[in-house]
Design an enzyme around this catalytic site. Structure first.
Site, PDB file in Angstrom:
ATOM      1  N   HIS A  44       0.831  -1.191   0.000  1.00 17.82           N
ATOM      2  CA  HIS A  44       0.000   0.000   0.000  1.00 17.82           C
ATOM      3  C   HIS A  44       0.876   1.255   0.000  1.00 17.82           C
ATOM      4  CE1 HIS A  44      -3.920  -1.939   1.751  1.00 17.82           C
ATOM      5  NE2 HIS A  44      -3.532  -2.478   0.606  1.00 17.82           N
ATOM      6  N   GLU A  46       0.907   3.849   2.002  1.00 22.84           N
ATOM      7  CA  GLU A  46       1.449   4.225   3.311  1.00 22.84           C
ATOM      8  C   GLU A  46       2.658   3.363   3.676  1.00 22.84           C
ATOM      9  OE1 GLU A  46      -3.133   4.546   3.800  1.00 22.84           O
ATOM     10  OE2 GLU A  46      -1.683   3.490   2.520  1.00 22.84           O
ATOM     11  N   CYS A  69      -6.214   1.884   5.695  1.00 20.87           N
ATOM     12  CA  CYS A  69      -7.029   0.679   5.862  1.00 20.87           C
ATOM     13  C   CYS A  69      -6.967   0.175   7.301  1.00 20.87           C
ATOM     14  CB  CYS A  69      -6.596  -0.400   4.886  1.00 20.87           C
ATOM     15  SG  CYS A  69      -4.935  -1.047   5.144  1.00 20.87           S
ATOM     16  N   CYS A  79      -2.699  -0.362   7.442  1.00 16.09           N
ATOM     17  CA  CYS A  79      -1.946   0.882   7.317  1.00 16.09           C
ATOM     18  C   CYS A  79      -2.163   1.802   8.513  1.00 16.09           C
ATOM     19  CB  CYS A  79      -2.319   1.589   6.014  1.00 16.09           C
ATOM     20  SG  CYS A  79      -1.698   0.720   4.557  1.00 16.09           S
ATOM     21  N   SER A 163     -11.285   5.213 -41.435  1.00 15.60           N
ATOM     22  CA  SER A 163     -11.109   6.070 -40.259  1.00 15.60           C
ATOM     23  C   SER A 163      -9.649   6.328 -39.912  1.00 15.60           C
ATOM     24  CB  SER A 163     -11.799   5.423 -39.048  1.00 15.60           C
ATOM     25  OG  SER A 163     -11.231   4.152 -38.764  1.00 15.60           O
ATOM     26  N   TRP A 165      -6.382   8.351 -40.750  1.00 12.03           N
ATOM     27  CA  TRP A 165      -6.601   8.606 -39.318  1.00 12.03           C
ATOM     28  C   TRP A 165      -7.432   9.873 -39.195  1.00 12.03           C
ATOM     29  CZ3 TRP A 165      -5.385   4.910 -35.994  1.00 12.03           C
ATOM     30  CH2 TRP A 165      -4.367   4.020 -36.314  1.00 12.03           C
ATOM     31  N   THR A 191     -17.120  -3.134 -34.371  1.00  7.21           N
ATOM     32  CA  THR A 191     -15.743  -2.638 -34.409  1.00  7.21           C
ATOM     33  C   THR A 191     -14.754  -3.792 -34.511  1.00  7.21           C
ATOM     34  OG1 THR A 191     -16.292  -0.653 -33.146  1.00  7.21           O
ATOM     35  CG2 THR A 191     -14.004  -1.356 -33.104  1.00  7.21           C
ATOM     36  N   GLU A 246     -14.105   2.156 -26.298  1.00 10.90           N
ATOM     37  CA  GLU A 246     -13.517   2.796 -27.477  1.00 10.90           C
ATOM     38  C   GLU A 246     -14.384   2.717 -28.726  1.00 10.90           C
ATOM     39  OE1 GLU A 246      -9.606   2.490 -28.757  1.00 10.90           O
ATOM     40  OE2 GLU A 246      -8.704   3.126 -26.878  1.00 10.90           O
ATOM     41  N   GLY A 248     -17.923   0.815 -31.133  1.00  9.53           N
ATOM     42  CA  GLY A 248     -18.152   1.919 -32.069  1.00  9.53           C
ATOM     43  C   GLY A 248     -19.361   2.742 -31.654  1.00  9.53           C
TER      44      GLY A 248
END
Length: 317
Positions: A44, A46, A69, A79, A163, A165, A191, A246, A248
């Site tokens: 962690h 900490e 925690c 922690c 597409s 670019w 996609t 991402e 389509g």
């Protein structure tokens, strides 16, 4: 605290199922220890910061982005206990831990041992930095970012689907950094069939941080992919707190229709396409008034010739 929040970003996309926490140990105005949650969730933040500070933690102030925690774990110590044993005098916490295994108990443990505890400093900023963990704890699903590369008139491709670019190299490089900050990346079946995307990270130094690949489809997923049938099924993805969507257009619309998008990442190229494929399909909107007030801009900057715009969903509860 701002520096601790910035540190926490180093663990995003790597620390799941644990939150990406940042921690600084400050002694007499000097930073003597710093840490962020490491890959796989341990150590962690900490623990890492205290290991660096060593005896200089005695009487110091710890700035930590999430309440330390409290629950016992076979993977490592609590922690809250580590900070108290190290002799830290003061702990400044940004966000109270929504995990019921801690949720106030870490702060109480420290106070009971004479440590000064302050909570709430830059809490909204810390919550944004750990949005995936917060949403998983409060709503049982990952934080969703929808990424779109668009022309000025909102097209993602020509009529024939070409597409490459829309955006330039700087914007595409930034998109790969975003991939590295997510646990998983999702596309729809259309996609996958049209582009056969690899969805990996192709930047020097980050190639080992490619996210898991998820397909939204009712058909079987290819080897090396995971599949979900509906947007709501993102809740079933194990160890995914940050999900990048991402493509389509219909996949984007499906997530927007279900109000499952928390962040919009728009890369706008200075081109006009005209007739072409829209970036987003039908989201079921019937009244323009319902579209207003739902998105808040949080960032905007140039990436080469292109423009990055970042928005977050405005939620009242």
């Amino acid at each position: 605290m701002a520096a601790a929040i910035a540190l926490s970003g180093r663990g995003r996309g790597l620390s799941t199922p644990n939150p990406n926490v940042g921690c600084l140990i400050v002694q007499a105005g000097h930073i003597v220890g710093r840490g962020w949650t490491q890959k796989g969730g341990r150590p962690h933040a900490e623990a890492q910061a205290l290991a660096q500070a060593m005896e200089r933690a005695q009487g110091a102030t710890a700035y930590v982005t999430l309440e330390p925690c409290f629950h016992l774990s076979p993977r490592g110590p609590r922690c809250a206990d580590l900070l108290a044993r190290a002799g830290v005098r003061r702990v400044v916490i940004a966000l109270r831990d929504p995990d019921p295994r801690t949720d106030g108990q870490g702060a109480a443990w420290l106070r009971d041992r004479g440590v000064i505890v302050e909570m709430g400093l830059m809490a909204p900023e810390a919550a944004r930095a750990m949005a995936g963990f917060v949403l998983r704890q409060t709503q049982g699903r990952p934080h969703v970012t929808l990424k779109l590369g668009l022309s000025l008139d909102g097209r993602i491709a020509l009529v024939d689907g070409s597409s490459r670019w829309i955006t330039g190299p700087d914007a595409r490089a930034h998109a790969h950094v975003e991939r590295a900050r997510h646990d998983a990346i999702l596309v729809g079946g259309g996609t996958l069939r049209a582009d056969a995307p690899q969805l990996d990270v192709r930047l020097a130094g980050l190639t080992d941080r490619s996210p898991r690949r998820v397909l939204l489809s009712r058909a079987d997923a290819p080897k090396g992919w995971e599949r979900i049938a509906t947007p709501e099924d993102i809740a079933t993805l194990d160890r995914v707190d940050h999900l990048l969507v991402e493509g389509g257009a219909e996949t984007a619309a499906a997530f927007l229709r279900m109000d499952l998008v928390d962040r919009l990442l728009l890369y706008r190229a200075p081109i006009v396409v005209g007739s072409g494929l829209a970036g987003v399909g039908d989201i079921g909107l019937t009244d323009l008034a319902d579209a207003h007030g739902r998105w808040r801009p949080i960032e905007g900057r140039a990436l080469g010739a292109d423009r990055l715009e970042v928005y977050e969903r405005v939620r009242t509860a």
